[in-house]
Design a protein around this motif. Structure first.
Motif, PDB file in Angstrom:
ATOM      1  N   TYR A   1       1.010  15.246   3.679  1.00 56.97           N
ATOM      2  CA  TYR A   1      -0.324  15.508   4.219  1.00 56.97           C
ATOM      3  C   TYR A   1      -1.148  14.225   4.329  1.00 56.97           C
ATOM      4  O   TYR A   1      -1.615  13.872   5.429  1.00 56.97           O
ATOM      5  CB  TYR A   1      -0.999  16.611   3.395  1.00 56.97           C
ATOM      6  N   PRO A   2      -1.312  13.442   3.235  1.00 54.32           N
ATOM      7  CA  PRO A   2      -2.072  12.188   3.408  1.00 54.32           C
ATOM      8  C   PRO A   2      -1.412  11.186   4.354  1.00 54.32           C
ATOM      9  O   PRO A   2      -2.107  10.512   5.106  1.00 54.32           O
ATOM     10  CB  PRO A   2      -2.172  11.620   1.984  1.00 54.32           C
TER      11      PRO A   2
ATOM     12  N   SER B   1      -3.829  17.361  -2.350  1.00 54.87           N
ATOM     13  CA  SER B   1      -2.506  17.985  -2.327  1.00 54.87           C
ATOM     14  C   SER B   1      -1.968  18.164  -3.750  1.00 54.87           C
ATOM     15  O   SER B   1      -1.291  19.152  -4.052  1.00 54.87           O
ATOM     16  CB  SER B   1      -1.571  17.130  -1.473  1.00 54.87           C
TER      17      SER B   1
ATOM     18  N   ARG C   1      -6.792  12.505  -0.174  1.00 55.61           N
ATOM     19  CA  ARG C   1      -5.910  13.590   0.307  1.00 55.61           C
ATOM     20  C   ARG C   1      -4.665  13.749  -0.577  1.00 55.61           C
ATOM     21  O   ARG C   1      -4.143  14.839  -0.726  1.00 55.61           O
ATOM     22  CB  ARG C   1      -5.523  13.334   1.767  1.00 55.61           C
ATOM     23  N   ARG C   2      -4.187  12.634  -1.145  1.00 59.32           N
ATOM     24  CA  ARG C   2      -3.056  12.738  -2.095  1.00 59.32           C
ATOM     25  C   ARG C   2      -3.467  13.639  -3.257  1.00 59.32           C
ATOM     26  O   ARG C   2      -2.719  14.510  -3.690  1.00 59.32           O
ATOM     27  CB  ARG C   2      -2.680  11.349  -2.618  1.00 59.32           C
TER      28      ARG C   2
ATOM     29  N   HIS D   1       0.850  -1.193   0.000  1.00 54.62           N
ATOM     30  CA  HIS D   1       0.000   0.000   0.000  1.00 54.62           C
ATOM     31  C   HIS D   1       0.892   1.252   0.000  1.00 54.62           C
ATOM     32  O   HIS D   1       1.732   1.429   0.876  1.00 54.62           O
ATOM     33  CB  HIS D   1      -0.915  -0.024   1.240  1.00 54.62           C
TER      34      HIS D   1
ATOM     35  N   ARG E   1      -9.275   7.395   2.100  1.00 55.81           N
ATOM     36  CA  ARG E   1      -9.131   8.800   2.504  1.00 55.81           C
ATOM     37  C   ARG E   1      -7.742   9.308   2.105  1.00 55.81           C
ATOM     38  O   ARG E   1      -7.587  10.438   1.658  1.00 55.81           O
ATOM     39  CB  ARG E   1      -9.304   8.949   4.021  1.00 55.81           C
ATOM     40  N   ALA E   2      -6.728   8.438   2.265  1.00 49.69           N
ATOM     41  CA  ALA E   2      -5.353   8.828   1.918  1.00 49.69           C
ATOM     42  C   ALA E   2      -5.253   9.144   0.424  1.00 49.69           C
ATOM     43  O   ALA E   2      -4.574  10.096   0.021  1.00 49.69           O
ATOM     44  CB  ALA E   2      -4.377   7.726   2.317  1.00 49.69           C
TER      45      ALA E   2
ATOM     46  N   TYR F   1      -3.204   9.824   7.689  1.00 48.81           N
ATOM     47  CA  TYR F   1      -3.398   8.367   7.705  1.00 48.81           C
ATOM     48  C   TYR F   1      -2.842   7.760   8.993  1.00 48.81           C
ATOM     49  O   TYR F   1      -3.504   6.961   9.656  1.00 48.81           O
ATOM     50  CB  TYR F   1      -2.719   7.754   6.481  1.00 48.81           C
TER      51      TYR F   1
ATOM     52  N   PRO G   1      -9.554   4.481   5.878  1.00 53.15           N
ATOM     53  CA  PRO G   1      -8.339   5.313   5.886  1.00 53.15           C
ATOM     54  C   PRO G   1      -7.517   5.248   4.593  1.00 53.15           C
ATOM     55  O   PRO G   1      -6.994   6.266   4.142  1.00 53.15           O
ATOM     56  CB  PRO G   1      -7.554   4.785   7.085  1.00 53.15           C
ATOM     57  N   LYS G   2      -7.433   4.065   3.984  1.00 48.25           N
ATOM     58  CA  LYS G   2      -6.664   3.945   2.725  1.00 48.25           C
ATOM     59  C   LYS G   2      -7.291   4.808   1.621  1.00 48.25           C
ATOM     60  O   LYS G   2      -6.595   5.449   0.844  1.00 48.25           O
ATOM     61  CB  LYS G   2      -6.673   2.486   2.236  1.00 48.25           C
TER      62      LYS G   2
ATOM     63  N   ILE H   1       1.357   5.407  -0.083  1.00 50.51           N
ATOM     64  CA  ILE H   1       0.776   6.745   0.107  1.00 50.51           C
ATOM     65  C   ILE H   1       1.869   7.766  -0.184  1.00 50.51           C
ATOM     66  O   ILE H   1       2.964   7.692   0.362  1.00 50.51           O
ATOM     67  CB  ILE H   1       0.243   6.979   1.540  1.00 50.51           C
ATOM     68  N   SER H   2       1.559   8.710  -1.051  1.00 52.00           N
ATOM     69  CA  SER H   2       2.550   9.719  -1.416  1.00 52.00           C
ATOM     70  C   SER H   2       2.160  11.079  -0.853  1.00 52.00           C
ATOM     71  O   SER H   2       1.012  11.499  -1.014  1.00 52.00           O
ATOM     72  CB  SER H   2       2.629   9.859  -2.934  1.00 52.00           C
TER      73      SER H   2
END
Lengths: 221, 221
Positions: A64-65, B95, B91-92, A58, B87-88, A69, B84-85, A60-61
């Motif tokens: 902020y996220p 941004s 949010r990515r 998984h 949501r991330a 998270y 949460p995944k 995430i970049s």
């Protein structure tokens, strides 16, 4: 285990490392150079930016996220207060450092002193540098004011606001550009943050070819 | 009732207006000019930035804290998914638009065409403008790709990612700089967003002295 793709002079990467350490998340690090990113980075994050968080496939970049998270997933040691109003104040300050401080201070000082040197072999532009150092005074005054009126930057408890502020300041401090003696309250606050175990690894970072300032790693500076 | 201090060409202010409208939050607007802020703004927000959200004496400054606050406080019509995944991922993308699109497109096009004209009476620098327009192509390709593979920009549901993307694009679209015909999927997506009642007020905004592009307000463009 989490893998964080990072660079030591990125305040955004420092922020995530401190958060994971505060929350006892086990992680490994892989370094990428912001001014010479490998094609791997673009495959993981089309924005071509660090940090990149990878956990069991998984990805995430972006700070902020990743930050939100981690706060949602790891309930131990919360770094945001529970009341939405208080959370808003912490996020206002996160943005103060991640956007405003970054644009007014980091871009002028760190880009000039580090990025330019390593990516282009150039010396800093003294006019831009001076601009960054002037802006730094305004930000230190604000941190000093917040530290005088509050226990921590964002309120009574240690939070993501302290982490964002200290992550950014720590890089300027490495370069020896923070006149702590003129900002007593800010200094007391920073010394408190610097003493946290989560900050220890950050202070071990070195930038090849640039020695840290004399008191960079001292807890009593 | 909420008062939002805003400016029509700020994508960050547009974002908050759309969110409040989606969530049926009643609000009034007070306009401030970003290139000539009144001292009132600095009293409310020492960062000197818009938007500023005021509700019964409670002030929140900055789009990021306001956005997360509204999502936490108003449970109706959630604009972030629950996992949460997921949501991330939203949010990515927030941004992506608020940071990357803003820096690579907005700063080059809108600052040159609008801010410079009204704050300094200057014409745009054609080199900077061209740079912004070139960058826009890359972003439109990405939006086109996302729209082809997903129902909405961030996944199956309408979310804050669509709002951020459309808020930014809408200002470029006002200026007539979006070549929709070359990006069919992006066009279908934008037409979907533009048709939402929450977008109606945004499309009524006018910039004094600059007429909107021919199809700016058309839902079928």
């Amino acid at each position: 285990m989490v893998l964080l793709i990072h660079h030591p002079v990125s305040p955004y990467c420092r922020k995530i490392r401190i958060i994971m350490s505060e929350k006892k998340v086990l992680f490994g690090l892989k370094e990428e150079t912001p001014w010479n990113l490998s094609s791997d980075v673009y495959k993981l994050n089309p924005a071509g930016e660090l940090p990149i968080f990878i956990n069991d496939g998984h990805i995430i970049s972006g700070h902020y996220p990743i930050c939100e998270y981690l706060e949602e997933m790891v309930n131990d040691n919360p770094l945001l207060p529970s009341a939405p109003k208080d959370r808003a104040e912490i996020r206002r300050l996160i943005s103060w450092f991640d956007d405003k401080f970054y644009r007014e201070v980091y871009k002028n000082i760190v880009t000039e002193k580090i990025y330019k040197r390593f990516s282009q072999g150039l010396a800093p532009d003294s006019r831009i540098l001076k601009n960054g150092l002037n802006n730094l005074m305004f930000h230190l005054e604000y941190i000093d004011w917040l530290s005088e009126h509050r226990n921590y930057i964002g309120g009574t408890e240690f939070s993501l606001a302290d982490i964002a502020a200290a992550a950014h300041l720590s890089i300027i401090d490495y370069l020896g550009d923070v006149p702590w003696e003129s900002f007593k309250n800010a200094k007391i606050w920073y010394s408190k943050i610097k003493s946290r175990p989560s900050f220890k690894e950050i202070l071990k970072d070195t930038i090849k070819g640039i020695l840290p300032a004399k008191n960079y790693t001292n807890l009593d500076f």
